[in-house]
Design a protein around this motif. Structure first.
Motif, PDB file in Angstrom:
ATOM      1  N   MET A 161       0.821  -1.207   0.000  1.00  0.00           N
ATOM      2  CA  MET A 161       0.000   0.000   0.000  1.00  0.00           C
ATOM      3  C   MET A 161       0.861   1.265   0.000  1.00  0.00           C
ATOM      4  SD  MET A 161      -3.014  -1.083  -0.421  1.00  0.00           S
ATOM      5  CE  MET A 161      -4.074   0.331  -0.065  1.00  0.00           C
ATOM      6  N   MET A 162       2.060   1.199   0.573  1.00  0.00           N
ATOM      7  CA  MET A 162       2.961   2.342   0.492  1.00  0.00           C
ATOM      8  C   MET A 162       3.440   2.536  -0.950  1.00  0.00           C
ATOM      9  SD  MET A 162       6.566   3.342   2.416  1.00  0.00           S
ATOM     10  CE  MET A 162       6.054   2.751   4.013  1.00  0.00           C
ATOM     11  N   LEU A 163       3.784   1.429  -1.607  1.00  0.00           N
ATOM     12  CA  LEU A 163       4.158   1.513  -3.017  1.00  0.00           C
ATOM     13  C   LEU A 163       3.025   2.115  -3.835  1.00  0.00           C
ATOM     14  CD1 LEU A 163       5.901  -1.914  -3.761  1.00  0.00           C
ATOM     15  CD2 LEU A 163       6.950   0.344  -3.882  1.00  0.00           C
ATOM     16  N   LYS A 164       1.821   1.635  -3.581  1.00  0.00           N
ATOM     17  CA  LYS A 164       0.660   2.131  -4.316  1.00  0.00           C
ATOM     18  C   LYS A 164       0.436   3.614  -4.019  1.00  0.00           C
ATOM     19  CE  LYS A 164      -4.035   0.958  -5.658  1.00  0.00           C
ATOM     20  NZ  LYS A 164      -4.434   2.353  -5.862  1.00  0.00           N
TER      21      LYS A 164
ATOM     22  N   ASP B 274       0.275   6.388  -6.832  1.00  0.00           N
ATOM     23  CA  ASP B 274      -0.933   7.191  -6.995  1.00  0.00           C
ATOM     24  C   ASP B 274      -0.660   8.673  -6.760  1.00  0.00           C
ATOM     25  OD1 ASP B 274      -2.341   4.932  -7.597  1.00  0.00           O
ATOM     26  OD2 ASP B 274      -3.299   4.730  -5.646  1.00  0.00           O
ATOM     27  N   TYR B 275       0.248   8.962  -5.815  1.00  0.00           N
ATOM     28  CA  TYR B 275       0.595  10.362  -5.563  1.00  0.00           C
ATOM     29  C   TYR B 275       1.172  10.996  -6.826  1.00  0.00           C
ATOM     30  CZ  TYR B 275       2.899  14.489  -3.662  1.00  0.00           C
ATOM     31  OH  TYR B 275       3.308  15.787  -3.429  1.00  0.00           O
ATOM     32  N   MET B 276       2.111  10.318  -7.450  1.00  0.00           N
ATOM     33  CA  MET B 276       2.718  10.865  -8.671  1.00  0.00           C
ATOM     34  C   MET B 276       1.696  10.956  -9.802  1.00  0.00           C
ATOM     35  SD  MET B 276       6.602   9.260  -8.658  1.00  0.00           S
ATOM     36  CE  MET B 276       6.066   7.569  -8.812  1.00  0.00           C
ATOM     37  N   LYS B 277       0.826   9.959  -9.874  1.00  0.00           N
ATOM     38  CA  LYS B 277      -0.177   9.920 -10.941  1.00  0.00           C
ATOM     39  C   LYS B 277      -1.224  11.021 -10.771  1.00  0.00           C
ATOM     40  CE  LYS B 277      -3.450   6.654 -13.044  1.00  0.00           C
ATOM     41  NZ  LYS B 277      -3.978   5.266 -12.962  1.00  0.00           N
ATOM     42  N   LEU B 278      -1.705  11.212  -9.545  1.00  0.00           N
ATOM     43  CA  LEU B 278      -2.793  12.160  -9.302  1.00  0.00           C
ATOM     44  C   LEU B 278      -2.324  13.599  -9.187  1.00  0.00           C
ATOM     45  CD1 LEU B 278      -4.906  10.069  -6.746  1.00  0.00           C
ATOM     46  CD2 LEU B 278      -5.456  10.532  -9.144  1.00  0.00           C
ATOM     47  N   THR B 279      -1.084  13.814  -8.773  1.00  0.00           N
ATOM     48  CA  THR B 279      -0.586  15.190  -8.628  1.00  0.00           C
ATOM     49  C   THR B 279       0.247  15.638  -9.813  1.00  0.00           C
ATOM     50  OG1 THR B 279       1.462  14.537  -7.490  1.00  0.00           O
ATOM     51  CG2 THR B 279      -0.504  14.903  -6.113  1.00  0.00           C
ATOM     52  N   GLY B 280       0.725  14.695 -10.611  1.00  0.00           N
ATOM     53  CA  GLY B 280       1.605  15.040 -11.718  1.00  0.00           C
ATOM     54  C   GLY B 280       3.037  15.272 -11.307  1.00  0.00           C
TER      55      GLY B 280
ATOM     56  N   SER C 157      10.505   8.084  -4.945  1.00  0.00           N
ATOM     57  CA  SER C 157       9.763   7.654  -6.134  1.00  0.00           C
ATOM     58  C   SER C 157       9.838   6.134  -6.221  1.00  0.00           C
ATOM     59  CB  SER C 157      10.349   8.304  -7.397  1.00  0.00           C
ATOM     60  OG  SER C 157      11.719   7.980  -7.534  1.00  0.00           O
ATOM     61  N   LEU C 158       9.245   5.553  -7.249  1.00  0.00           N
ATOM     62  CA  LEU C 158       9.318   4.111  -7.428  1.00  0.00           C
ATOM     63  C   LEU C 158      10.716   3.716  -7.892  1.00  0.00           C
ATOM     64  CD1 LEU C 158       5.936   3.364  -9.252  1.00  0.00           C
ATOM     65  CD2 LEU C 158       6.491   2.959  -6.841  1.00  0.00           C
TER      66      LEU C 158
ATOM     67  N   VAL D 163      -7.009  11.374   0.383  1.00  0.00           N
ATOM     68  CA  VAL D 163      -5.980  12.196   1.028  1.00  0.00           C
ATOM     69  C   VAL D 163      -5.080  12.840  -0.022  1.00  0.00           C
ATOM     70  CG1 VAL D 163      -3.844  12.044   2.388  1.00  0.00           C
ATOM     71  CG2 VAL D 163      -5.963  11.052   3.272  1.00  0.00           C
ATOM     72  N   ILE D 164      -4.703  12.092  -1.041  1.00  0.00           N
ATOM     73  CA  ILE D 164      -3.857  12.652  -2.098  1.00  0.00           C
ATOM     74  C   ILE D 164      -4.578  13.790  -2.812  1.00  0.00           C
ATOM     75  CG2 ILE D 164      -2.759  12.182  -4.323  1.00  0.00           C
ATOM     76  CD1 ILE D 164      -2.267   9.305  -3.276  1.00  0.00           C
ATOM     77  N   ARG D 165      -5.851  13.583  -3.134  1.00  0.00           N
ATOM     78  CA  ARG D 165      -6.605  14.625  -3.839  1.00  0.00           C
ATOM     79  C   ARG D 165      -6.769  15.881  -2.990  1.00  0.00           C
ATOM     80  NH1 ARG D 165      -9.870   9.979  -5.348  1.00  0.00           N
ATOM     81  NH2 ARG D 165      -9.493   9.444  -7.536  1.00  0.00           N
ATOM     82  N   GLU D 166      -6.988  15.698  -1.690  1.00  0.00           N
ATOM     83  CA  GLU D 166      -7.256  16.851  -0.832  1.00  0.00           C
ATOM     84  C   GLU D 166      -5.985  17.557  -0.381  1.00  0.00           C
ATOM     85  OE1 GLU D 166      -9.840  18.081   3.153  1.00  0.00           O
ATOM     86  OE2 GLU D 166      -9.937  16.041   2.351  1.00  0.00           O
ATOM     87  N   TYR D 167      -4.939  16.790  -0.101  1.00  0.00           N
ATOM     88  CA  TYR D 167      -3.744  17.378   0.507  1.00  0.00           C
ATOM     89  C   TYR D 167      -2.475  17.270  -0.354  1.00  0.00           C
ATOM     90  CZ  TYR D 167      -6.747  16.710   4.613  1.00  0.00           C
ATOM     91  OH  TYR D 167      -7.793  16.717   5.494  1.00  0.00           O
TER      92      TYR D 167
END
Length: 302
Positions: free
Chosen positions: A111-114, A118-124, A215-216, A249-253
């Motif tokens: 889940m940390m990897l994910k 997801d952080y990089m994907k959703l925030t760019g 990063s990954l 959380v990623i989307r909001e913060y």
């Protein structure tokens, strides 16, 4: 960059040094390392295996280090590894952080990897940076899980809501922000297996922030490429709830500056009411009752 002092300590332990001999070696090796880094252009960008190569090529074979190791009575076999720049530093990390854990620990890893993906994907963004941003955001994942009690057919024994059943098994304490030593330990384990990558940031950060970006790693990229769709369509109710909260959380913060993120978390009633160095938020309390696909399959194929 891997923690420099920790790397030198681990090498000293591998060399079977102890007591005064260990501390003398550590002082000399640290001085040599500092001198060599000052001489090397672009040293602030050393990371992972680059840093290990730097130690083997420029620090460990230095005559000052060798002289001290000879005085310490190091075996000729290991002494030759120092002279030749062949100390197995990567293996030291890989062995200590070998991914040989139970389901609950492996769930944290995946889940940390994910989360990083997801952080990089959703925030760019290209990475999670600075490094302490990861502490703040994973704390918020668990905090938000603790505020909801929506998981069906489960009797609660605590007031942690959904966090009793799902979420990271990381206890957070109060420092300048939320902090979990276990989170950093797991991050280092993933780094040792090339599932995560960490390097020094090129841009400056505010005082108190950790100038590293996450990063990954090479193996993490391969794992995500192979299992990304499965990770986006989790079958387990527990993992799905966890995953949804991470994305929220990623989307909001996720796009907030570190100063904004710090101010937001530090102004929260729970943070303000907790004395410094005391427990800020408990970890998930329950173990998973049975295998949770696709977690086991993912990590067995790393």
């Amino acid at each position: 960059m891997v923690n420099e002092t920790l790397a030198l300590k681990r090498i000293g332990e591998w060399a079977d040094l102890s007591g005064e001999e260990f501390h003398l070696y550590l002082d000399i090796a640290a001085d040599v390392q500092s001198e060599k880094l000052d001489e090397q252009e672009g040293s602030e960008r050393l990371s992972g295996e680059q840093y290990f190569d730097f130690l083997n090529e420029q620090v460990l074979p230095d005559e000052r280090v060798i002289d001290e190791l000879e005085l310490a009575g190091l075996s000729e076999e290991k002494l030759q590894r120092f002279r030749d720049g062949q100390v197995p530093i990567l293996e030291m990390y890989s062995e200590q952080y070998k991914l040989d854990y139970g389901l609950d620990q492996v769930a944290d890893f995946v889940m940390m990897l994910k989360f990083v993906r997801d952080y990089m994907k959703l925030t760019g963004e290209d990475s999670v940076a600075p490094r302490n941003r990861l502490q703040y955001l994973l704390y918020l994942v668990n905090l938000e899980l603790s505020k909801e009690d929506t998981l069906p057919n489960r009797s609660n024994r605590t007031t942690l809501g959904n966090l009793e059943h799902t979420g990271y098994r990381y206890n957070f304490s109060k420092g300048s922000g939320p902090y979990s030593q276990k989170l950093y330990r797991d991050k280092n384990r993933l780094f040792a297996q090339s599932l995560l990558h960490e390097e020094v940031m090129e841009e400056r950060v505010s005082e108190g922030d950790e100038p590293y970006e996450i990063s990954l790693g090479e193996n993490g990229e391969r794992l995500i490429a192979k299992y990304g769709k499965k990770l986006d369509n989790l079958d387990s109710v527990l993992l799905k709830e966890w995953d949804l909260q991470q994305r929220d959380v990623i989307r909001e913060y996720g796009t907030k500056s570190m100063e904004e993120l710090k101010e937001l978390v530090r102004s929260m009633p729970q943070f303000q009411a907790t004395p410094k160095n005391e427990e800020l938020l408990k970890a998930r309390q329950r173990d998973f009752d049975e295998p949770v696909d696709p977690i086991q399959e993912l990590m067995l194929n790393v």
